[in-house]
Design an enzyme around this catalytic site. Structure first.
Site, PDB file in Angstrom:
ATOM      1  N   SER A 108     -16.942 -38.348 -21.241  1.00  0.00           N
ATOM      2  CA  SER A 108     -15.918 -37.324 -21.388  1.00  0.00           C
ATOM      3  C   SER A 108     -14.789 -37.461 -20.373  1.00  0.00           C
ATOM      4  O   SER A 108     -15.000 -37.886 -19.241  1.00  0.00           O
ATOM      5  CB  SER A 108     -16.552 -35.941 -21.266  1.00  0.00           C
ATOM      6  OG  SER A 108     -17.196 -35.812 -20.029  1.00  0.00           O
ATOM      7  N   GLN A 110     -12.553 -35.911 -17.729  1.00  0.00           N
ATOM      8  CA  GLN A 110     -12.979 -34.847 -16.825  1.00  0.00           C
ATOM      9  C   GLN A 110     -12.182 -34.842 -15.539  1.00  0.00           C
ATOM     10  O   GLN A 110     -11.411 -35.760 -15.257  1.00  0.00           O
ATOM     11  CB  GLN A 110     -14.455 -35.030 -16.499  1.00  0.00           C
ATOM     12  CG  GLN A 110     -14.780 -36.409 -15.967  1.00  0.00           C
ATOM     13  CD  GLN A 110     -16.283 -36.646 -15.830  1.00  0.00           C
ATOM     14  OE1 GLN A 110     -16.785 -36.778 -14.735  1.00  0.00           O
ATOM     15  NE2 GLN A 110     -16.990 -36.665 -16.942  1.00  0.00           N
ATOM     16  N   HIS A 112     -12.845 -33.101 -11.301  1.00  0.00           N
ATOM     17  CA  HIS A 112     -13.782 -32.391 -10.444  1.00  0.00           C
ATOM     18  C   HIS A 112     -13.013 -31.514  -9.474  1.00  0.00           C
ATOM     19  O   HIS A 112     -12.010 -31.945  -8.914  1.00  0.00           O
ATOM     20  CB  HIS A 112     -14.667 -33.383  -9.694  1.00  0.00           C
ATOM     21  CG  HIS A 112     -15.331 -34.356 -10.604  1.00  0.00           C
ATOM     22  ND1 HIS A 112     -16.315 -33.982 -11.490  1.00  0.00           N
ATOM     23  CD2 HIS A 112     -15.121 -35.672 -10.822  1.00  0.00           C
ATOM     24  CE1 HIS A 112     -16.686 -35.041 -12.193  1.00  0.00           C
ATOM     25  NE2 HIS A 112     -15.976 -36.078 -11.813  1.00  0.00           N
ATOM     26  N   LYS A 135     -16.722 -33.075  -5.690  1.00  0.00           N
ATOM     27  CA  LYS A 135     -17.395 -34.261  -6.213  1.00  0.00           C
ATOM     28  C   LYS A 135     -16.437 -35.443  -6.297  1.00  0.00           C
ATOM     29  O   LYS A 135     -16.126 -35.926  -7.393  1.00  0.00           O
ATOM     30  CB  LYS A 135     -17.979 -33.949  -7.596  1.00  0.00           C
ATOM     31  CG  LYS A 135     -19.002 -34.984  -8.056  1.00  0.00           C
ATOM     32  CD  LYS A 135     -19.306 -34.819  -9.547  1.00  0.00           C
ATOM     33  CE  LYS A 135     -20.345 -35.826  -9.992  1.00  0.00           C
ATOM     34  NZ  LYS A 135     -20.287 -36.079 -11.422  1.00  0.00           N
ATOM     35  N   GLU A 137     -15.397 -39.199  -6.386  1.00  0.00           N
ATOM     36  CA  GLU A 137     -16.153 -40.333  -6.926  1.00  0.00           C
ATOM     37  C   GLU A 137     -15.359 -41.618  -6.722  1.00  0.00           C
ATOM     38  O   GLU A 137     -14.134 -41.599  -6.759  1.00  0.00           O
ATOM     39  CB  GLU A 137     -16.344 -40.187  -8.441  1.00  0.00           C
ATOM     40  CG  GLU A 137     -17.157 -39.012  -8.872  1.00  0.00           C
ATOM     41  CD  GLU A 137     -17.120 -38.771 -10.370  1.00  0.00           C
ATOM     42  OE1 GLU A 137     -18.135 -38.318 -10.904  1.00  0.00           O
ATOM     43  OE2 GLU A 137     -16.075 -39.023 -11.013  1.00  0.00           O
ATOM     44  N   HIS A 275      -9.840 -38.105 -15.391  1.00  0.00           N
ATOM     45  CA  HIS A 275     -10.328 -39.475 -15.540  1.00  0.00           C
ATOM     46  C   HIS A 275     -11.416 -39.560 -16.602  1.00  0.00           C
ATOM     47  O   HIS A 275     -12.008 -38.557 -16.988  1.00  0.00           O
ATOM     48  CB  HIS A 275     -10.881 -39.994 -14.204  1.00  0.00           C
ATOM     49  CG  HIS A 275     -12.046 -39.204 -13.682  1.00  0.00           C
ATOM     50  ND1 HIS A 275     -11.880 -38.041 -12.968  1.00  0.00           N
ATOM     51  CD2 HIS A 275     -13.385 -39.381 -13.780  1.00  0.00           C
ATOM     52  CE1 HIS A 275     -13.067 -37.557 -12.641  1.00  0.00           C
ATOM     53  NE2 HIS A 275     -14.003 -38.349 -13.128  1.00  0.00           N
ATOM     54  N   ARG A 294     -14.424 -30.484 -18.082  1.00  0.00           N
ATOM     55  CA  ARG A 294     -14.179 -31.481 -19.122  1.00  0.00           C
ATOM     56  C   ARG A 294     -12.887 -31.230 -19.889  1.00  0.00           C
ATOM     57  O   ARG A 294     -12.434 -30.099 -20.003  1.00  0.00           O
ATOM     58  CB  ARG A 294     -15.369 -31.538 -20.075  1.00  0.00           C
ATOM     59  CG  ARG A 294     -16.600 -32.085 -19.377  1.00  0.00           C
ATOM     60  CD  ARG A 294     -17.810 -32.198 -20.292  1.00  0.00           C
ATOM     61  NE  ARG A 294     -18.921 -32.748 -19.517  1.00  0.00           N
ATOM     62  CZ  ARG A 294     -19.675 -32.021 -18.695  1.00  0.00           C
ATOM     63  NH1 ARG A 294     -19.454 -30.729 -18.578  1.00  0.00           N
ATOM     64  NH2 ARG A 294     -20.634 -32.584 -18.001  1.00  0.00           N
ATOM     65  N   LYS A 300     -19.556 -31.149 -25.241  1.00  0.00           N
ATOM     66  CA  LYS A 300     -19.880 -30.055 -24.332  1.00  0.00           C
ATOM     67  C   LYS A 300     -18.716 -29.075 -24.212  1.00  0.00           C
ATOM     68  O   LYS A 300     -17.625 -29.308 -24.723  1.00  0.00           O
ATOM     69  CB  LYS A 300     -20.230 -30.617 -22.955  1.00  0.00           C
ATOM     70  CG  LYS A 300     -21.529 -31.411 -22.934  1.00  0.00           C
ATOM     71  CD  LYS A 300     -21.854 -31.868 -21.530  1.00  0.00           C
ATOM     72  CE  LYS A 300     -23.103 -32.757 -21.531  1.00  0.00           C
ATOM     73  NZ  LYS A 300     -23.201 -33.531 -20.288  1.00  0.00           N
TER      74      LYS A 300
HETATM   75 ZN   LIG Z   1     -16.069 -37.891 -12.840  1.00  0.00          ZN
END
Ligand SMILES: [Zn+2]
Length: 422
Positions: A108, A110, A112, A135, A137, A275, A294, A300
């Site tokens: 998906s 998304q 954060h 979060k 990444e 991303h 998302r 979802k």
């Molecule tokens: Zn991510």
């Protein structure tokens, strides 16, 4: 018995449906490399390898002389292994989760939240936002890795608005015009971009499904007639639509940069950066959190309001989204991927064929070491005995411990290591 501070791990595999299948998956290859007795099912997806102490995939300690069975239990018992700075800064928890991902179908789109927003969202909607942490990444390509990252330069978005009438219809004439007239004024551009994206994301389902079907039909016909469909981003559109028919995320390819990372190239996904991962294998490291907002390519829940409010509407080129790694000044074998967050740093260690004795230097943080290529015997004063290291081997290394590698493969070694350099 003297405390052992370096030991091998058996890591958790996640068989999410989007993973590469059987031994096509880098995850499966590493699993069978690390444990030749492991059984890989030919038709099963092997999506993620989790190297860490997350409760949903706590690594097993691969040494029955150690009383604890998982890394999480062991760290809870010996928090000093984290290193004093990390232990204090992250309340006795390993601050990162280290992963290998093998992506077959897109994940998906998304973003954060940052720490502040994560705390607010968690307090308001704990069912959608399970913790109060950020979060960040980092994804480092192991094979050619495709994804989406950040908003495209405005000229590119304007180009799609002109070339793709179905996309223009969702954004609407007013918002599109506002974006066009904002060029050159950063603040206005960012506001106009937010308006354009929000208009598209809040379209009624029937409206965007009709436009998407229209677009897919047109691009398919043009492709069949031998026409170049790149002005509509045709190949990527059809690929995503085949995976997620009727999904609003198919339109986001006109807003977001399409990234193709060569092995060793990375992208860092800071707070509020939209991303998606589309295809390929990568090393991933992240702060310990599950907070994801998302934006499409998903079955979802999509929280459109939160999403549209939070995003980083700063247009930038795809090339500027490639995260720059640096050579470690202390060791020519080490490349550092050091993002602007305290939670984690990833090191790529490449031992050339000419080097047969190599020391994995100590750092003042616990770390996790993964062998991608090559063989060695590892010796450490903090291990029970010598350890055989080969493709797929994973070691937990406590803070301030070094490891000597006696390299036995002819072509050198490649390892990745995650730690937290405060
Ligand atoms: Zn991510």
């Amino acid at each position: 018995m003297e405390e052992v501070r370096v030991f091998p791990l058996t890591c958790a595999v996640q068989n999410y449906a989007w993973g590469k299948i059987g031994l096509d998956s880098e995850v499966a290859k590493l699993v069978v490399g690390g444990d030749p007795l492991a059984v890989i099912e030919v038709d099963k997806p092997y999506a993620e390898l989790w190297m860490g102490a997350h409760p949903k995939g706590d690594a097993q300690i691969k040494d029955n002389r150690i009383a604890q069975t998982t890394l999480g239990q062991w760290i809870a018992h010996y928090p000093a292994c984290l290193g004093s700075k990390v232990k204090d800064a992250f309340q006795g928890q390993l601050p990162f989760l280290f992963k290998v991902l093998s992506v077959n179908t897109a994940l998906s789109i998304q973003a954060h939240p940052n720490k502040e927003l994560a705390a607010t969202l968690h307090a308001q909607f704990p069912e959608h936002y399970p913790d109060n942490n950020h979060k960040p990444e980092m994804a480092i390509a192991l094979t050619r890795f495709q994804g989406l990252c950040g908003f495209r330069p405005v000229e590119e978005i304007l180009g799609f608005l002109q070339a793709v009438p179905e996309f223009h219809a969702l954004v609407g004439r007013d918002a599109a015009e506002e974006l066009r007239s904002s060029v050159g004024d950063e603040v206005r551009t960012s506001q106009a971009l937010k308006k354009c994206f929000s208009k598209m994301m809040s379209c009624e389902k029937k409206v965007f499904v009709d436009e998407l079907n229209e677009l897919v039909k047109r691009v398919t016909q043009e492709g069949a007639a031998g026409k170049d469909t790149s002005s509509s981003n045709g190949d990527l559109l059809l690929r995503l639509h085949s995976q997620y028919p009727g999904d609003i995320g198919c339109f986001s390819i006109f807003f977001l940069n399409y990234m193709v990372l060569e092995p060793g190239q990375a992208m860092f996904l800071g707070a509020n950066e939209p991303h998606a991962y589309i295809y390929g294998d990568c090393i991933e490291c992240m702060a310990c959190s599950d907070n994801t907002v998302r934006a499409g390519l998903t079955r979802k829940y999509i929280d459109v309001n939160t999403l549209c409010e939070m995003l980083n509407y700063k247009p930038a080129s795809a090339s500027s989204k490639i995260f720059l790694c640096v050579q470690d000044p202390a060791d020519p074998c080490v490349t550092l991927y050091d993002p602007p967050v305290p939670d984690f740093t990833v090191m790529k260690i490449q031992v050339p064929a000419s080097v047969k004795e190599y020391t994995v230097a100590s750092v003042d943080s616990a770390s996790i070491l993964l062998v991608i290529e090559g063989d060695a015997t590892a010796t450490s004063a903090a291990a029970f005995s010598d350890l055989t290291m080969r493709r797929g081997s994973v070691l937990f290394v406590s803070a301030n411990e070094s490891i000597s590698l006696h390299v036995t493969s002819q072509s050198g070694m490649t390892l990745f290591r995650a730690c937290s350099l405060l």
